[in-house]
Design a protein around this motif. Sequence first.
Motif, PDB file in Angstrom:
ATOM      1  N   LEU A 326       0.833  -1.202   0.000  1.00 57.24           N
ATOM      2  CA  LEU A 326       0.000   0.000   0.000  1.00 57.24           C
ATOM      3  C   LEU A 326       0.872   1.257   0.000  1.00 57.24           C
ATOM      4  CD1 LEU A 326      -2.906  -0.935   2.466  1.00 57.24           C
ATOM      5  CD2 LEU A 326      -2.912  -1.019  -0.016  1.00 57.24           C
ATOM      6  N   LEU A 327       1.912   1.246   0.844  1.00 58.16           N
ATOM      7  CA  LEU A 327       2.798   2.421   0.903  1.00 58.16           C
ATOM      8  C   LEU A 327       3.500   2.651  -0.434  1.00 58.16           C
ATOM      9  CD1 LEU A 327       4.546   2.027   4.398  1.00 58.16           C
ATOM     10  CD2 LEU A 327       2.837   3.732   3.753  1.00 58.16           C
ATOM     11  N   LEU A 328       3.989   1.549  -1.030  1.00 56.90           N
ATOM     12  CA  LEU A 328       4.770   1.678  -2.272  1.00 56.90           C
ATOM     13  C   LEU A 328       3.880   2.152  -3.420  1.00 56.90           C
ATOM     14  CD1 LEU A 328       6.985  -1.530  -1.958  1.00 56.90           C
ATOM     15  CD2 LEU A 328       7.660   0.841  -1.575  1.00 56.90           C
ATOM     16  N   GLY A 329       2.744   1.471  -3.606  1.00 58.29           N
ATOM     17  CA  GLY A 329       1.828   1.852  -4.691  1.00 58.29           C
ATOM     18  C   GLY A 329       1.279   3.255  -4.484  1.00 58.29           C
ATOM     19  N   GLY A 330       0.873   3.540  -3.229  1.00 57.77           N
ATOM     20  CA  GLY A 330       0.250   4.829  -2.920  1.00 57.77           C
ATOM     21  C   GLY A 330       1.203   5.993  -3.152  1.00 57.77           C
ATOM     22  N   SER A 331       2.471   5.845  -2.723  1.00 55.91           N
ATOM     23  CA  SER A 331       3.391   6.980  -2.865  1.00 55.91           C
ATOM     24  C   SER A 331       3.663   7.274  -4.338  1.00 55.91           C
ATOM     25  CB  SER A 331       4.689   6.748  -2.090  1.00 55.91           C
ATOM     26  OG  SER A 331       5.207   5.475  -2.386  1.00 55.91           O
ATOM     27  N   LEU A 332       3.808   6.224  -5.159  1.00 53.67           N
ATOM     28  CA  LEU A 332       4.062   6.463  -6.584  1.00 53.67           C
ATOM     29  C   LEU A 332       2.855   7.119  -7.253  1.00 53.67           C
ATOM     30  CD1 LEU A 332       6.068   3.472  -8.082  1.00 53.67           C
ATOM     31  CD2 LEU A 332       6.833   5.768  -7.434  1.00 53.67           C
ATOM     32  N   LEU A 333       1.660   6.633  -6.901  1.00 51.38           N
ATOM     33  CA  LEU A 333       0.447   7.190  -7.505  1.00 51.38           C
ATOM     34  C   LEU A 333       0.255   8.656  -7.086  1.00 51.38           C
ATOM     35  CD1 LEU A 333      -1.775   6.242  -9.375  1.00 51.38           C
ATOM     36  CD2 LEU A 333      -3.131   5.569  -7.404  1.00 51.38           C
ATOM     37  N   MET A 334       0.555   8.954  -5.817  1.00 47.55           N
ATOM     38  CA  MET A 334       0.436  10.352  -5.367  1.00 47.55           C
ATOM     39  C   MET A 334       1.420  11.233  -6.131  1.00 47.55           C
ATOM     40  SD  MET A 334      -0.129  10.545  -1.279  1.00 47.55           S
ATOM     41  CE  MET A 334       0.993   9.270  -0.741  1.00 47.55           C
ATOM     42  N   ALA A 335       2.668  10.731  -6.294  1.00 45.51           N
ATOM     43  CA  ALA A 335       3.674  11.523  -7.010  1.00 45.51           C
ATOM     44  C   ALA A 335       3.198  11.781  -8.441  1.00 45.51           C
ATOM     45  CB  ALA A 335       5.016  10.787  -7.007  1.00 45.51           C
ATOM     46  N   ALA A 336       2.649  10.738  -9.100  1.00 45.60           N
ATOM     47  CA  ALA A 336       2.186  10.907 -10.481  1.00 45.60           C
ATOM     48  C   ALA A 336       1.061  11.936 -10.544  1.00 45.60           C
ATOM     49  CB  ALA A 336       1.720   9.557 -11.032  1.00 45.60           C
ATOM     50  N   ALA A 337       0.107  11.843  -9.606  1.00 43.81           N
ATOM     51  CA  ALA A 337      -1.024  12.785  -9.619  1.00 43.81           C
ATOM     52  C   ALA A 337      -0.526  14.213  -9.397  1.00 43.81           C
ATOM     53  CB  ALA A 337      -2.036  12.395  -8.543  1.00 43.81           C
ATOM     54  N   LEU A 338       0.473  14.380  -8.522  1.00 43.69           N
ATOM     55  CA  LEU A 338       0.992  15.727  -8.249  1.00 43.69           C
ATOM     56  C   LEU A 338       1.711  16.304  -9.465  1.00 43.69           C
ATOM     57  CD1 LEU A 338       2.185  15.052  -4.597  1.00 43.69           C
ATOM     58  CD2 LEU A 338       0.483  16.761  -5.263  1.00 43.69           C
ATOM     59  N   VAL A 339       2.416  15.425 -10.212  1.00 41.79           N
ATOM     60  CA  VAL A 339       3.076  15.889 -11.438  1.00 41.79           C
ATOM     61  C   VAL A 339       2.011  16.377 -12.423  1.00 41.79           C
ATOM     62  CG1 VAL A 339       4.396  15.144 -13.467  1.00 41.79           C
ATOM     63  CG2 VAL A 339       5.133  14.449 -11.173  1.00 41.79           C
ATOM     64  N   VAL A 340       0.943  15.582 -12.576  1.00 40.16           N
ATOM     65  CA  VAL A 340      -0.138  15.967 -13.501  1.00 40.16           C
ATOM     66  C   VAL A 340      -0.785  17.277 -13.049  1.00 40.16           C
ATOM     67  CG1 VAL A 340      -2.400  15.278 -14.431  1.00 40.16           C
ATOM     68  CG2 VAL A 340      -0.576  13.581 -14.188  1.00 40.16           C
ATOM     69  N   LEU A 341      -0.998  17.400 -11.744  1.00 41.33           N
ATOM     70  CA  LEU A 341      -1.597  18.623 -11.204  1.00 41.33           C
ATOM     71  C   LEU A 341      -0.734  19.837 -11.560  1.00 41.33           C
ATOM     72  CD1 LEU A 341      -4.206  18.697  -9.604  1.00 41.33           C
ATOM     73  CD2 LEU A 341      -2.876  18.752  -7.509  1.00 41.33           C
ATOM     74  N   GLY A 342       0.574  19.670 -11.436  1.00 32.53           N
ATOM     75  CA  GLY A 342       1.504  20.748 -11.805  1.00 32.53           C
ATOM     76  C   GLY A 342       1.355  21.093 -13.282  1.00 32.53           C
ATOM     77  N   ILE A 343       1.244  20.062 -14.130  1.00 34.49           N
ATOM     78  CA  ILE A 343       1.110  20.300 -15.575  1.00 34.49           C
ATOM     79  C   ILE A 343      -0.185  21.069 -15.860  1.00 34.49           C
ATOM     80  CG2 ILE A 343       0.827  19.186 -17.835  1.00 34.49           C
ATOM     81  CD1 ILE A 343       2.634  16.905 -16.764  1.00 34.49           C
TER      82      ILE A 343
END
Length: 464
Positions: A326-343
Motif C-alpha cells: 500500500l505504501l509503495l503503490g500509494g506513494s508512486l500514484l500520489m507523485a504521479a497525480a501531483l506531477v499531472v496537477l503541476g502540468i
Amino acid sequence: MEFLERERRKATGAAPSPRPLSVYFIAAVGSLGGLLFGYDTGVISGALLFLRQSFALTATTQEIAVSAVLAGAIIGSLIAGWLNDTLGRKKTLLLLAIIFIVGALLTAISPGLIFFLVCRVIVGLGIGAAASVVPVYISEIAPPQQRGRLVTFYQLAVTVGIAVSYWVDLAFAGAGLGWPPMFASAAILGVALFLGMLLCPETPRWLGSKGRWDEARAVIERIKGGQEQELADIHRSLSEQQQQAGVRELFTSHLRGPLIVGVGLAIFQQFVGINTVIYYAPTIFERAGAASASSAILSTSVVGIINMLSTIAAILLVDRLGRRPLLLGGSLLMAAALVVLGIIFAHNGGHIAGLTLATLIVYIIAFALSFGPVFWLMSAEIFPTRVRAAGASISSFTNWAANLLVSITFLSLVEALGTTATFWLYACFGVLAFLFSLRLVPETKGKSLEYIERYWENRPLRTS
Ligand code: BGC
C-alpha cells in the motif's frame, strides 16, 4: 476458550466474568477520538467565514485562527506519551474526552479572539494527544490478524469527522446560526467518547507493564478472540527487558530502526501535501477555474467523500495485501497525480476544473489507501511495549509539526514558486516516500506486537 473458561468457573465456583467484549466495539469507541480529530480540524474552514466578521480578522489573524489547533496538537502529542504510560490508555482517553467537551463548550462562548485562540489550543491539545493514544490503545487490544483493519478504523473516523464537519458547517450556516454551534457540536462526540470508554477495558499490555497480571489476564479473557498465548508473549517480552530507560531508550542504537520508520512516515505523510488539499481545496479549485465559489465547495465535498470511501477500501486491504504494497503503490500514484496537477496549472487556460477534480480524486484515493492509514497504524505497532507510547507520541509530534509547516507555507510557496513548482515539490517527496518505504519499512501484516519487537532486535534496520 470461552467454553473452557465457563467450565473452569463452574468447577471452581468462581464468579462469572463480565460480558465478553467485541474488539470491533472497542475500536469503534476509540475511533471516536479520530472523529473528534477530523471534526475539530475540519470545522474551522466553514466557521472562518463567520469568525472573520465576529472578531474582525485580518489575513494574519485568520492564519493564526486556523493554526491554533495545530499548535495545541503539537504540545498534546508530546505530553501524550507520558500521560499514556502514567495513567494508562483508558484513563488518558477519559481525561481527553473531558478536555474535548470543555474545550468545545468554551470555544462556543468565546467573547473575543484571544479567548477563542486559547480554547482552540486546548482542543488541539486533546486532538494531538488522542492521535497518539488511540492507535496505541487499539493496536494493543487487537488480535494480530485484525490489527491493521481495526487501527485503520481510526483513520476512517478522521476522514468521516472531516466530512461531517463540512456538512455541519453548511447546516448551521444555512440556518443563520453562525460559528458557535459549529464548535459546540463537538461536545456531543466528547460525551460519546467518555461514556464509551467507561465500558471499555484497559489494555493487557499496559496492565502487564505495571505488573498487574491478573487484570491483564481478565481483559484477554473478556475480549472475544483473545488468546491465552498472548499473555505469555507479553510476559516474555516485558521480562526480557528489565532495564527501562524510558523515553531516552528510544534514541539508543537498537531502537533506531523503529524510530526512523515512525518519524520518517510521519514526515512523508505530511510532505506529500495532503493538507494543502484538505484545508485549501476550494482555493485550488478556484485557481483551476471553478465557475463559482459554491462549485469549488461542492468539488471539495466530493474529495471528502472519496477520502472516506477509499479509507474503507484500505480497511479491507491492509491485513490482506499488507502495509508495504500500500505504501509503495500509494506513494508512486500520489507523485504521479501531483506531477499531472503541476502540468494542469502550467497550462492554466480555462476549463480545467474538471480535470483538476479528477486528478485530485486520484491523489486522495492514493493517500487514503496508503500513507493516511498506514502511518498511524505503524506508529502504534513498530515500537516495543515499554516505549510504545513514547514512540507513538514522538511520531505523532513530528506529524503535527510537519502538518503545521506545510499548512502555513503552502500559500507563500505558491506565491514564491508558483502553483506548478509547489505541486512538483510535493511530488518529489512522493518519490522520496516511495524510496524510504522500499528500503526501510518492514512488513508487519499478521505479526504479533511481540514478534515485531524481536524483528528489530535481530535486524535494527530493513536493508532489502
Ligand atoms: C492526517 C491528517 C489529514 C487526514 C486526511 C490523516 O491521516 O494525519 O493530517 O488531514 O489524514 O484524511
